[in-house]
Design an enzyme around this catalytic site. Structure first.
Site, mmCIF file in Angstrom:
data_model
loop_
_atom_site.group_PDB
_atom_site.id
_atom_site.type_symbol
_atom_site.label_atom_id
_atom_site.label_comp_id
_atom_site.label_asym_id
_atom_site.label_seq_id
_atom_site.Cartn_x
_atom_site.Cartn_y
_atom_site.Cartn_z
ATOM 1 C CG PHE A 97 -1.893 1.120 1.260
ATOM 2 C CD1 PHE A 97 -2.835 1.277 0.267
ATOM 3 C CD2 PHE A 97 -1.844 2.058 2.286
ATOM 4 C CE1 PHE A 97 -3.709 2.351 0.283
ATOM 5 C CE2 PHE A 97 -2.716 3.125 2.313
ATOM 6 C CZ PHE A 97 -3.649 3.275 1.314
ATOM 7 C CG ASP A 168 3.805 -1.669 6.606
ATOM 8 O OD1 ASP A 168 2.885 -2.028 7.376
ATOM 9 O OD2 ASP A 168 3.630 -0.895 5.655
ATOM 10 C CG HIS A 171 -1.097 -6.677 4.939
ATOM 11 N ND1 HIS A 171 -0.774 -6.943 3.627
ATOM 12 C CD2 HIS A 171 -1.634 -5.436 4.932
ATOM 13 C CE1 HIS A 171 -1.077 -5.912 2.864
ATOM 14 N NE2 HIS A 171 -1.595 -4.973 3.636
ATOM 15 C CD GLN A 194 -8.263 0.089 6.118
ATOM 16 O OE1 GLN A 194 -7.560 -0.905 6.218
ATOM 17 N NE2 GLN A 194 -9.238 0.197 5.237
ATOM 18 C CE LYS A 197 -4.300 -2.810 6.695
ATOM 19 N NZ LYS A 197 -5.082 -1.907 5.862
ATOM 20 N NE ARG A 226 1.338 17.630 26.779
ATOM 21 C CZ ARG A 226 0.372 17.710 25.859
ATOM 22 N NH1 ARG A 226 0.093 16.680 25.093
ATOM 23 N NH2 ARG A 226 -0.328 18.825 25.716
ATOM 24 C CE1 TYR A 233 -1.709 23.545 26.922
ATOM 25 C CE2 TYR A 233 -1.959 24.354 29.161
ATOM 26 C CZ TYR A 233 -2.507 23.919 27.976
ATOM 27 O OH TYR A 233 -3.863 23.861 27.826
ATOM 28 N NE ARG A 243 -3.509 12.475 23.375
ATOM 29 C CZ ARG A 243 -3.351 13.795 23.395
ATOM 30 N NH1 ARG A 243 -2.125 14.312 23.450
ATOM 31 N NH2 ARG A 243 -4.375 14.611 23.354
HETATM 32 C C1 PLP Z 1 0.947 -2.561 4.040
HETATM 33 C C2 PLP Z 1 0.261 -1.363 4.630
HETATM 34 N N1 PLP Z 1 0.993 -0.447 5.258
HETATM 35 C C3 PLP Z 1 0.450 0.644 5.821
HETATM 36 C C4 PLP Z 1 -0.910 0.856 5.768
HETATM 37 C C5 PLP Z 1 -1.473 2.120 6.343
HETATM 38 O O1 PLP Z 1 -2.365 1.921 7.370
HETATM 39 P P1 PLP Z 1 -3.523 2.996 7.656
HETATM 40 O O2 PLP Z 1 -4.531 2.871 6.562
HETATM 41 O O3 PLP Z 1 -4.046 2.587 8.996
HETATM 42 O O4 PLP Z 1 -2.899 4.334 7.684
HETATM 43 C C6 PLP Z 1 -1.727 -0.096 5.141
HETATM 44 C C7 PLP Z 1 -3.175 0.061 5.110
HETATM 45 O O5 PLP Z 1 -4.029 0.256 4.577
HETATM 46 C C8 PLP Z 1 -1.130 -1.227 4.536
HETATM 47 O O6 PLP Z 1 -1.858 -2.140 3.893
#
Ligand code: PLP
Length: 423
Positions: A97, A168, A171, A194, A197, A226, A233, A243
């Site tokens: 992605f 990363d 998945h 997301q 997922k 922080r 602050y 967050r």
């Molecule tokens: C391989 C990969 N990396 C990063 C992301 C990014 O995640 P998000 O959509 O939560 O920002 C995704 C998601 O859709 C993804 O499939």
């Protein structure tokens, strides 16, 4: 001989829907309502995010988890926390992605693409090694579809060349490499929650790490710079508010209770489906090395060699959908060919970098072939049903193969259409 193809008016293999996603039950309702009524909706007031971070990190072999707004921000913050310098090179795969590479640009670093292996769909260690230059500072292996990348090779390269490794794992919730959880294999890892997922609350992400110093930097970065013991602050780092909220974490805490059983089920079903499909000419399910001791199957992905199968991918997808099997071609082109990279439309980032690649010249033959002709995706929720669902999927492919001549003829009479990338 099975009945005619559904595409040509025959009876479809399947008319029932597959498992719906997301799965919602009493656990989500109870936790969400409790968090809602508490009035403590922010991470700094309530307890849901903290508990989720601890549980998720522990399940993924880590002492530390920092929940954030999404899986793009988590990648960017991980790169910054790893102290990759501005304009340094970060090696990423072309078949992933957009965010895997866009997060690098948004961290003011230069993405360098190394091709994937044609059979595992993960970064090819030889291509990574060939892409390393004196400016390289990090690698982001993606555990594509939920199958861990070759982390043994990645960490060896990292040690030799003093590189940070950020998994990363968007998945790969629950996936395992040599019995070690994805998320604990590199210096830092990034997960996404997301909607599509394997663990979701609509939008969200988390950084995991076993290193206390890295965790402290991530925690500060996700909270406006922080520091522990500092006053409200007082800000020590350029950063922002990334967050995760309590309501999302309440949903995640409920979903997390199902993750283990769901991952085992997908893994079982995926293995079985792969063995059925591999028996057909021209179908190449993602090759599974022995090092993958649990595949989280965010996608069940395969390559379809249209010539050997007897019909091209677009026709196969259309025919599968008509048989009641939802599927897609996946990414329409490799990341270097995205307009953003072709045109280096990087906004304010990397404006002064002399050493930017000309992404139009980048060639990644394995990724290009998969995007252009061969990739085929089934989504994770299809693997959450009983084995009979896998039998239906396999039966649909077998039916198409049996009727391949009719399918190819139907495809030949259709005008070629321009395909849109599926994501
Ligand atoms: C391989 C990969 N990396 C990063 C992301 C990014 O995640 P998000 O959509 O939560 O920002 C995704 C998601 O859709 C993804 O499939």
């Amino acid at each position: 001989m099975t009945s005619r193809l559904a595409l040509l008016g025959g009876r479809p293999v399947r008319t029932r829907p597959f498992t719906r996603w997301p799965i919602v039950g009493r656990a989500e309702e109870t936790r969400l309502v409790r968090a809602l009524r508490s009035g403590r909706w922010g991470r700094l007031q309530g307890d849901e995010v903290r508990r989720f971070e601890e549980r998720f990190a522990a399940m993924h072999g880590c002492r530390h988890g920092i929940a954030v707004a999404n899986g793009t921000v988590s990648l960017r913050l991980a790169l910054i926390a790893a102290e990759v310098p501005a304009e340094a090179e970060v090696i990423v795969p072309p078949y992933t992605f957009f965010s895997t590479a866009s997060a690098v640009v948004e961290a003011n670093m230069v993405p360098v693409f190394a091709d994937i292996d044609l059979d595992t769909f993960n970064l090819d260690p030889d291509a990574v090694e060939a892409a390393i230059t004196p400016r390289t500072r990090a690698i982001i292996p993606v555990h594509f579809a939920g199958q861990p990348a070759d982390m043994g090779a990645m960490m060896r390269l990292a040690r030799t060349h003093r590189l940070a490794v950020i998994e990363d794992a968007a998945h790969a919730h629950g996936a395992r490499f040599r019995d070690r959880p994805a998320g604990s294999l590199g210096h830092l890892a990034s997960f996404s929650f997301q909607s599509s997922k394997n663990l979701t609350c609509g939008e969200g992400g988390i950084i995991t790490t076993r290193d206390r110093g890295l965790a402290e930097r991530c925690r500060s970065l996700h909270n406006c710079g922080r520091v522990p013991g500092g006053v409200w602050y007082e800000h020590h780092l350029i950063s922002g508010n990334y967050r995760l909220g309590e309501l999302q974490a309440a949903v995640l805490n409920a979903q997390l209770g199902r993750l283990e059983a769901q991952t085992n089920r997908r893994d079982r079903n995926g293995r079985y489906l792969a063995s059925r499909l591999a028996a057909l000419p021209g179908l190449h399910p993602q090759k599974r090395p022995a090092s993958c001791t649990r595949h989280s199957y965010h996608l069940f992905m395969l390559r379809l060699d249209g010539e050997a199968f007897g019909a091209p991918r677009a026709a196969v997808i259309e025919a599968l959908r008509a048989e009641g099997i939802p599927c897609s071609a996946g990414y329409g082109f490799s990341l270097p060919q995205q307009p953003m990279f072709r045109n280096r439309a990087f906004g304010p980032y990397l404006q002064r970098s002399a050493a930017l690649p000309d992404y139009r010249e980048v060639r990644c033959p394995a990724s290009d072939l998969i995007c252009r002709e061969q990739g085929l995706w089934l989504e994770q929720s299809l693997l959450l049903g009983p084995r009979a669902d896998m039998d239906d999927i396999a039966a649909a492919f077998e039916k198409l193969y049996e009727h391949r001549a009719a399918l190819a003829a139907a495809a030949a009479t259709q005008r070629p259409r321009r395909r849109k990338g599926a994501g």
